[in-house]
Motif scaffolding. Structure first.
Motif, PDB file in Angstrom:
ATOM      1  N   GLY A 160      16.965 138.907 -77.722  1.00  0.00           N
ATOM      2  CA  GLY A 160      18.292 138.416 -77.355  1.00  0.00           C
ATOM      3  C   GLY A 160      18.602 137.157 -78.120  1.00  0.00           C
ATOM      4  O   GLY A 160      17.880 136.766 -79.053  1.00  0.00           O
ATOM      5  N   ALA A 161      19.670 136.484 -77.727  1.00  0.00           N
ATOM      6  CA  ALA A 161      20.105 135.266 -78.417  1.00  0.00           C
ATOM      7  C   ALA A 161      19.965 134.066 -77.487  1.00  0.00           C
ATOM      8  O   ALA A 161      20.214 134.158 -76.282  1.00  0.00           O
ATOM      9  CB  ALA A 161      21.542 135.402 -78.885  1.00  0.00           C
ATOM     10  N   LEU A 162      19.576 132.944 -78.071  1.00  0.00           N
ATOM     11  CA  LEU A 162      19.452 131.691 -77.331  1.00  0.00           C
ATOM     12  C   LEU A 162      20.276 130.626 -78.053  1.00  0.00           C
ATOM     13  O   LEU A 162      20.064 130.369 -79.234  1.00  0.00           O
ATOM     14  CB  LEU A 162      17.988 131.258 -77.244  1.00  0.00           C
ATOM     15  N   PHE A 163      21.230 130.028 -77.334  1.00  0.00           N
ATOM     16  CA  PHE A 163      22.055 128.965 -77.888  1.00  0.00           C
ATOM     17  C   PHE A 163      21.655 127.649 -77.220  1.00  0.00           C
ATOM     18  O   PHE A 163      21.708 127.541 -75.991  1.00  0.00           O
ATOM     19  CB  PHE A 163      23.540 129.219 -77.651  1.00  0.00           C
ATOM     20  N   VAL A 164      21.270 126.671 -78.028  1.00  0.00           N
ATOM     21  CA  VAL A 164      20.864 125.352 -77.536  1.00  0.00           C
ATOM     22  C   VAL A 164      22.039 124.393 -77.710  1.00  0.00           C
ATOM     23  O   VAL A 164      22.468 124.128 -78.841  1.00  0.00           O
ATOM     24  CB  VAL A 164      19.624 124.838 -78.286  1.00  0.00           C
ATOM     25  N   ASN A 165      22.568 123.892 -76.597  1.00  0.00           N
ATOM     26  CA  ASN A 165      23.712 122.980 -76.609  1.00  0.00           C
ATOM     27  C   ASN A 165      23.229 121.559 -76.310  1.00  0.00           C
ATOM     28  O   ASN A 165      22.597 121.319 -75.273  1.00  0.00           O
ATOM     29  CB  ASN A 165      24.740 123.388 -75.551  1.00  0.00           C
ATOM     30  N   VAL A 166      23.533 120.615 -77.195  1.00  0.00           N
ATOM     31  CA  VAL A 166      23.099 119.227 -77.028  1.00  0.00           C
ATOM     32  C   VAL A 166      24.333 118.325 -76.980  1.00  0.00           C
ATOM     33  O   VAL A 166      25.154 118.335 -77.900  1.00  0.00           O
ATOM     34  CB  VAL A 166      22.168 118.793 -78.172  1.00  0.00           C
ATOM     35  N   LYS A 167      24.460 117.570 -75.894  1.00  0.00           N
ATOM     36  CA  LYS A 167      25.595 116.663 -75.712  1.00  0.00           C
ATOM     37  C   LYS A 167      25.093 115.285 -75.294  1.00  0.00           C
ATOM     38  O   LYS A 167      23.943 115.127 -74.883  1.00  0.00           O
ATOM     39  CB  LYS A 167      26.563 117.220 -74.659  1.00  0.00           C
ATOM     40  N   ASP A 168      25.994 114.280 -75.412  1.00  0.00           N
ATOM     41  CA  ASP A 168      25.641 112.946 -74.971  1.00  0.00           C
ATOM     42  C   ASP A 168      26.056 112.753 -73.515  1.00  0.00           C
ATOM     43  O   ASP A 168      26.487 113.706 -72.848  1.00  0.00           O
ATOM     44  CB  ASP A 168      26.251 111.878 -75.893  1.00  0.00           C
ATOM     45  N   SER A 169      25.967 111.535 -73.020  1.00  0.00           N
ATOM     46  CA  SER A 169      26.254 111.285 -71.601  1.00  0.00           C
ATOM     47  C   SER A 169      27.730 111.482 -71.257  1.00  0.00           C
ATOM     48  O   SER A 169      28.081 111.621 -70.090  1.00  0.00           O
ATOM     49  CB  SER A 169      25.829 109.863 -71.226  1.00  0.00           C
ATOM     50  N   ASN A 170      28.602 111.503 -72.272  1.00  0.00           N
ATOM     51  CA  ASN A 170      30.024 111.756 -72.056  1.00  0.00           C
ATOM     52  C   ASN A 170      30.422 113.186 -72.416  1.00  0.00           C
ATOM     53  O   ASN A 170      31.605 113.485 -72.593  1.00  0.00           O
ATOM     54  CB  ASN A 170      30.862 110.772 -72.879  1.00  0.00           C
ATOM     55  N   ASN A 171      29.392 114.052 -72.572  1.00  0.00           N
ATOM     56  CA  ASN A 171      29.593 115.463 -72.914  1.00  0.00           C
ATOM     57  C   ASN A 171      30.220 115.674 -74.283  1.00  0.00           C
ATOM     58  O   ASN A 171      30.890 116.690 -74.524  1.00  0.00           O
ATOM     59  CB  ASN A 171      30.436 116.171 -71.838  1.00  0.00           C
ATOM     60  N   ASN A 172      29.997 114.727 -75.188  1.00  0.00           N
ATOM     61  CA  ASN A 172      30.382 114.919 -76.585  1.00  0.00           C
ATOM     62  C   ASN A 172      29.214 115.550 -77.336  1.00  0.00           C
ATOM     63  O   ASN A 172      28.050 115.217 -77.072  1.00  0.00           O
ATOM     64  CB  ASN A 172      30.758 113.589 -77.230  1.00  0.00           C
ATOM     65  N   PRO A 173      29.488 116.451 -78.285  1.00  0.00           N
ATOM     66  CA  PRO A 173      28.387 117.109 -79.007  1.00  0.00           C
ATOM     67  C   PRO A 173      27.574 116.124 -79.838  1.00  0.00           C
ATOM     68  O   PRO A 173      28.114 115.160 -80.386  1.00  0.00           O
ATOM     69  CB  PRO A 173      29.108 118.127 -79.902  1.00  0.00           C
ATOM     70  N   THR A 248      21.724 133.710 -73.896  1.00  0.00           N
ATOM     71  CA  THR A 248      21.344 132.658 -72.958  1.00  0.00           C
ATOM     72  C   THR A 248      21.737 131.307 -73.534  1.00  0.00           C
ATOM     73  O   THR A 248      21.413 130.994 -74.681  1.00  0.00           O
ATOM     74  CB  THR A 248      19.822 132.668 -72.701  1.00  0.00           C
ATOM     75  N   ASN A 249      22.473 130.511 -72.757  1.00  0.00           N
ATOM     76  CA  ASN A 249      22.831 129.141 -73.141  1.00  0.00           C
ATOM     77  C   ASN A 249      21.971 128.156 -72.363  1.00  0.00           C
ATOM     78  O   ASN A 249      21.821 128.279 -71.145  1.00  0.00           O
ATOM     79  CB  ASN A 249      24.299 128.862 -72.841  1.00  0.00           C
ATOM     80  N   VAL A 250      21.399 127.194 -73.055  1.00  0.00           N
ATOM     81  CA  VAL A 250      20.671 126.103 -72.410  1.00  0.00           C
ATOM     82  C   VAL A 250      21.324 124.787 -72.834  1.00  0.00           C
ATOM     83  O   VAL A 250      21.837 124.666 -73.957  1.00  0.00           O
ATOM     84  CB  VAL A 250      19.170 126.115 -72.774  1.00  0.00           C
ATOM     85  N   TYR A 251      21.300 123.808 -71.935  1.00  0.00           N
ATOM     86  CA  TYR A 251      22.040 122.570 -72.151  1.00  0.00           C
ATOM     87  C   TYR A 251      21.112 121.357 -72.015  1.00  0.00           C
ATOM     88  O   TYR A 251      20.264 121.307 -71.120  1.00  0.00           O
ATOM     89  CB  TYR A 251      23.189 122.462 -71.148  1.00  0.00           C
ATOM     90  N   PHE A 252      21.340 120.386 -72.907  1.00  0.00           N
ATOM     91  CA  PHE A 252      20.552 119.158 -72.904  1.00  0.00           C
ATOM     92  C   PHE A 252      21.485 117.968 -73.129  1.00  0.00           C
ATOM     93  O   PHE A 252      22.541 118.107 -73.755  1.00  0.00           O
ATOM     94  CB  PHE A 252      19.485 119.187 -74.006  1.00  0.00           C
ATOM     95  N   GLN A 253      21.069 116.805 -72.608  1.00  0.00           N
ATOM     96  CA  GLN A 253      21.822 115.571 -72.810  1.00  0.00           C
ATOM     97  C   GLN A 253      20.900 114.482 -73.336  1.00  0.00           C
ATOM     98  O   GLN A 253      19.836 114.226 -72.754  1.00  0.00           O
ATOM     99  CB  GLN A 253      22.465 115.103 -71.503  1.00  0.00           C
ATOM    100  N   ILE A 254      21.308 113.868 -74.438  1.00  0.00           N
ATOM    101  CA  ILE A 254      20.593 112.719 -74.992  1.00  0.00           C
ATOM    102  C   ILE A 254      21.622 111.671 -75.389  1.00  0.00           C
ATOM    103  O   ILE A 254      22.766 112.003 -75.707  1.00  0.00           O
ATOM    104  CB  ILE A 254      19.712 113.111 -76.205  1.00  0.00           C
TER     105      ILE A 254
END
Length: 407
Positions: A160-173, A248-254
Motif C-alpha cells: 500500500g501507500a504511506l504518506f508522511v505529513n510533517v507540520k510545525d506547531s501552527n500546522n504549516n508544512p 495511510t496518512n501519518v502526521y508529525f509536528q516539529i
C-alpha cells in the motif's frame, strides 16, 4: 643655518621612514597577490572537482539505466532493489561519496491513490543521486535526477501507500524534514517536499510495524511509538500500519524548541537556592494515563535560585516542589502554564518553609483566567473562619490549624 651634521641626521631619519613605508606598501601588495593566487587556485581546484563529480554522476546514471527495472531500488528499502544507498567511488586518487535514492512515482494521468482513483501507484521511478568529495570540505553536494519507466503492468499486490505529513506547531508544512522509517525488513531515509509531505507509494502491507522518526536541524523531533513503550498507556502516535492497496496518512509536528527559566523565591521575592523540583510537560505522547514528552523527577535550582530548561517541546508545563523542606505557595504565571514554540519564558515559583498544614488555591473565571482580589473564606469550624483575598488569582496560607475545613 643648518650645519652639515644636522643635514646628514635629517636625511638619515627620512630615509628610514621611507624604508618603513615602502615595506608596508610591499606587504599590502604581496598579501593581495597571495590572496588572489590562493583564490584562483581554489576556483580551479573546485572546477576540477566539479568536472570529476559530473562524470561520476553521469556514469552512475548510465549504470542504473542499463539495469533491469525491477532491480532499480535500494537494498532493504522501498522500492527494493540491488543498489547500496551509499557507495565510494575513487577518481584520480580522490574519494567521492555517492548517495542514491529511489522513489516510486504515482502519476496523476491514470489517477492517484490519495484520490482513490488508482490502486497501483508505482507508475515509474525517480532516481536521485548526490555526490560529494569526501575530503575536500565541499559545502553543497552535486546532484542529478532521472526518471525510469518500464512496460510491465502495474502491480502492488500485498502493498500500500504511506504518506508522511510533517507540520510545525501552527500546522504549516515543514519542508526538507528528515524521515527515517524502519520495520518489516525495510529502511527508508528521505526528506519531505515543499508541502511537508513524503510519499512512499509501494510499501509492503504490515500492521503497526513501521517505526518512523522525523527531525530537522534546529527543530524538535517526533516519532511513532510502540504499544509497550509507556507501560499500560496508549501511544498517541503508534507504529504505522499499511494496508493492502490502501493509503495511510501519518502526521508529525516539529518546531523550534523553547526555553524556560525557573526562579524560586520566597514571599518577599528574595531568591531561595537549592530547591528540588519535579517537572512534566511538553507534548502528550500517550493517554490513559497521560504521558508527557518531558519529565524530570529531581532537579534543583542553583545558588541564585535559578535553573534553565533548554530545548523544550512547546506545550503545558507543571512544576512540583519535592521533599518536606519547602511548600509551593504560588507561581507567576499560574500552573500549569503554556509555552509556545521558539520562545523563552520565565516562571517564578514562590516557596515557603514547609508546615504540617498548607493550602494553595487558584481562582479562575469561565475562560480559565486567574481572578485577582477574589474573596476566599475558609471555615475552620464554629466560630473560627479565615478570610483571604487572592493576589494574582491566588490565595496562599502556609500554616493552618487542624481540620475540618469548608470554603
Amino acid at each position: 643655518m643648518q650645519s652639515l651634521s644636522e643635514k646628514y641626521k635629517s636625511k638619515k631619519a627620512f630615509s628610514l621612514l621611507e624604508t618603513i613605508i615602502s615595506i608596508g606598501i610591499f606587504v599590502i601588495f604581496a598579501s593581495a597577490i597571495y590572496t588572489s593566487i590562493q583564490y584562483i587556485y581554489k576556483v580551479v581546484y573546485s572546477s576540477r572537482i566539479q568536472i570529476i563529480e559530473t562524470a561520476v554522476l553521469n556514469e552512475q546514471v548510465e549504470i542504473i539505466r542499463n539495469m533491469k527495472f525491477a532491480d532499480v531500488g535500494v537494498v532493504s528499502s522501498t522500492p527494493e532493489g540491488v543498489l547500496s544507498r551509499n557507495v565510494v567511488v575513487t577518481r584520480n586518487g580522490i574519494d567521492f561519496l555517492v548517495t542514491r535514492s529511489v522513489r516510486n512515482i504515482d502519476d496523476p494521468s491514470d489517477g492517484t491513490i490519495d484520490t482513490g482513483t488508482d490502486i497501483h501507484p508505482n507508475d515509474y521511478k525517480l532516481v536521485f543521486l548526490e555526490v560529494t568529495c569526501a575530503n575536500c570540505q565541499q559545502a553543497v553536494p552535486l546532484s542529478i535526477s532521472t526518471y525510469l519507466g518500464d512496460s510491465f503492468p502495474e502491480n502492488t499486490a500485498n502493498s500500500g501507500a504511506l504518506f508522511v505529513n510533517v507540520k510545525d506547531s501552527n500546522n504549516n508544512p515543514v519542508k526538507s524534514a528528515n524521515v527515517h522509517l524502519t520495520g518489516n525488513n525495510k529502511i527508508v531515509d528521505d526528506t519531505t517536499d515543499n508541502y511537508g509531505l513524503l510519499r512512499i507509494p509501494d510499501l509492503p502491507a504490515c500492521y503497526k510495524c513501521y517505526k518512523i522518526t522525523v527531525d530537522k536541524v534546529g527543530l524538535t523531533d517526533d516519532q511513532t511509538s510502540s504499544s509497550t513503550d509507556f507501560g499500560g498507556a496508549t501511544p498517541v502516535n503508534e507504529y504505522a500500519t499499511v494496508n493492502d492497496q490502501q493509503l495511510t496518512n501519518v502526521y508529525f509536528q516539529i518546531d523550534t524548541p523553547s526555553n524556560i527559566l525557573v526562579k524560586t523565591l520566597n514571599t518577599a521575592c528574595m531568591p531561595v537556592p537549592n530547591v528540588s523540583l519535579s517537572v512534566t510537560g511538553g507534548a502528550i505522547v500517550a493517554n490513559n494515563p497521560d504521558v508527557s514528552s518531558f519529565s524530570v523527577n529531581d532537579v534543583s535550582t542553583d545558588g541564585s535560585g535559578e535553573h534553565n530548561f533548554n530545548d523544550l517541546h512547546w506545550g503545558n508545563y507543571n512544576f512540583v516542589v519535592n521533599g518536606g523542606t519547602y511548600n509551593l505557595v504560588g507561581s507567576s504565571p499560574s500552573l500549569p502554564f503554556n509555552i509556545l514554540a521558539n520562545s523563552s519564558q520565565t516562571i517564578s515559583l514562590v516557596v515557603a518553609t514547609s508546615t504540617g498544614s498548607s493550602l494553595s488555591m487558584i481562582v479562575r473565571d469561565s475562560a480559565q483566567d486567574t481572578i485577582s482580589e477574589a474573596k476566599v473564606t475558609l471555615n475552620l469550624g464554629e466560630p473560627s473562619e479565615v478570610v483571604k483575598y487572592t493576589g494574582l488569582g491566588y490565595v496562599k496560607q502556609n500554616s493552618w490549624p487542624g481540620p475540618p475545613y469548608t470554603y
